[in-house]
Scaffold this motif. Structure first.
Motif, PDB file in Angstrom:
ATOM      1  N   VAL A 187       0.837  -1.197   0.000  1.00  0.00           N
ATOM      2  CA  VAL A 187       0.000   0.000   0.000  1.00  0.00           C
ATOM      3  C   VAL A 187       0.878   1.255   0.000  1.00  0.00           C
ATOM      4  CG1 VAL A 187      -1.640   1.328   1.361  1.00  0.00           C
ATOM      5  CG2 VAL A 187      -1.962  -1.117   1.083  1.00  0.00           C
ATOM      6  N   ALA A 219      -5.427   0.884  -0.662  1.00  0.00           N
ATOM      7  CA  ALA A 219      -5.632  -0.491  -0.203  1.00  0.00           C
ATOM      8  C   ALA A 219      -6.399  -1.298  -1.247  1.00  0.00           C
ATOM      9  CB  ALA A 219      -6.371  -0.496   1.131  1.00  0.00           C
ATOM     10  N   GLU A 228     -13.594   0.450   4.945  1.00  0.00           N
ATOM     11  CA  GLU A 228     -12.194   0.643   4.555  1.00  0.00           C
ATOM     12  C   GLU A 228     -12.104   1.055   3.091  1.00  0.00           C
ATOM     13  OE1 GLU A 228      -9.653   0.574   6.627  1.00  0.00           O
ATOM     14  OE2 GLU A 228     -11.014   0.101   8.264  1.00  0.00           O
TER      15      GLU A 228
END
Length: 191
Positions: free
Chosen positions: A4, A46, A41
């Motif tokens: 990431v 990500a 999220e």
């Protein structure tokens, strides 16, 4: 370095004809839940890392992230989310080749996968792998680079784009630092 974090420093390159879009973009089964909330999220970096990992687990040779392809994919996902239309043609009539030209990506091969309403990386990749045209793009050894974009409407509909490419002969690849930005609030139903 975590993937990431590495994705925040990506490679860009500055056309051949893109592969024709696969027919019938995949949709999840009608009984799958679609909620109006933002995923907990929803971090573009990500999601890009997870999509890259999922694609590379299926391929004989690994793809690498390209900043220009990421930008084209992200902008196309945003365009689809804003218009509410799932299409390989942009709201302005643009084709994949035109969108890649806008981000200055010179290619010898290009292709695009799009999808809507999937909630997870695993489900969208499974949907693409169950569609012959999308599967062909994921597994195509001619493609060496990829970019991903994900956007969500306020009603919870998520739009996914994968732009695949192979740089044109002689195209330079320059290291470019970038910050992967989240989408503006209204797409998520926020004020």
């Amino acid at each position: 370095m975590r993937l990431v974090d590495w994705l925040r420093i990506m490679f860009g390159s500055g056309g051949g004809a893109p592969a024709p879009p696969p027919t019938a973009p995949p949709h999840p089964p009608t009984d799958s839940p679609v909620g109006p909330t933002r995923p907990p999220e929803f971090d573009q970096a990500a999601l890009v890392a997870a999509l890259l990992d999922a694609h590379n687990r299926l391929r004989a040779t690994a793809l690498r992230i390209n900043l220009a392809l990421n930008t084209a994919a992200f902008h196309h996902s945003i365009s689809m989310a804003l218009s509410g239309q799932l299409s390989h043609t942009g709201p302005d009539g643009s084709t994949l080749g035109q969108r890649l030209h806008r981000v200055e990506y010179s290619y010898s091969a290009a292709g695009e996968n799009i999808a809507a309403r999937y909630k997870t990386v695993a489900s969208v990749v499974a949907g693409w792998m169950n569609s012959p045209g999308h599967r062909a793009n994921i597994l195509n050894p001619a493609f060496t680079e990829v970019g991903f974009g994900v956007a969500m409407r306020a009603d919870g509909t998520t739009y996914w784009t994968a732009c695949f490419g192979r740089p044109a002969a002689g195209a330079s690849t320059a290291e470019v630092a970038t910050v992967i930005l989240d989408l503006p609030g209204p797409l998520f139903g926020e004020d």
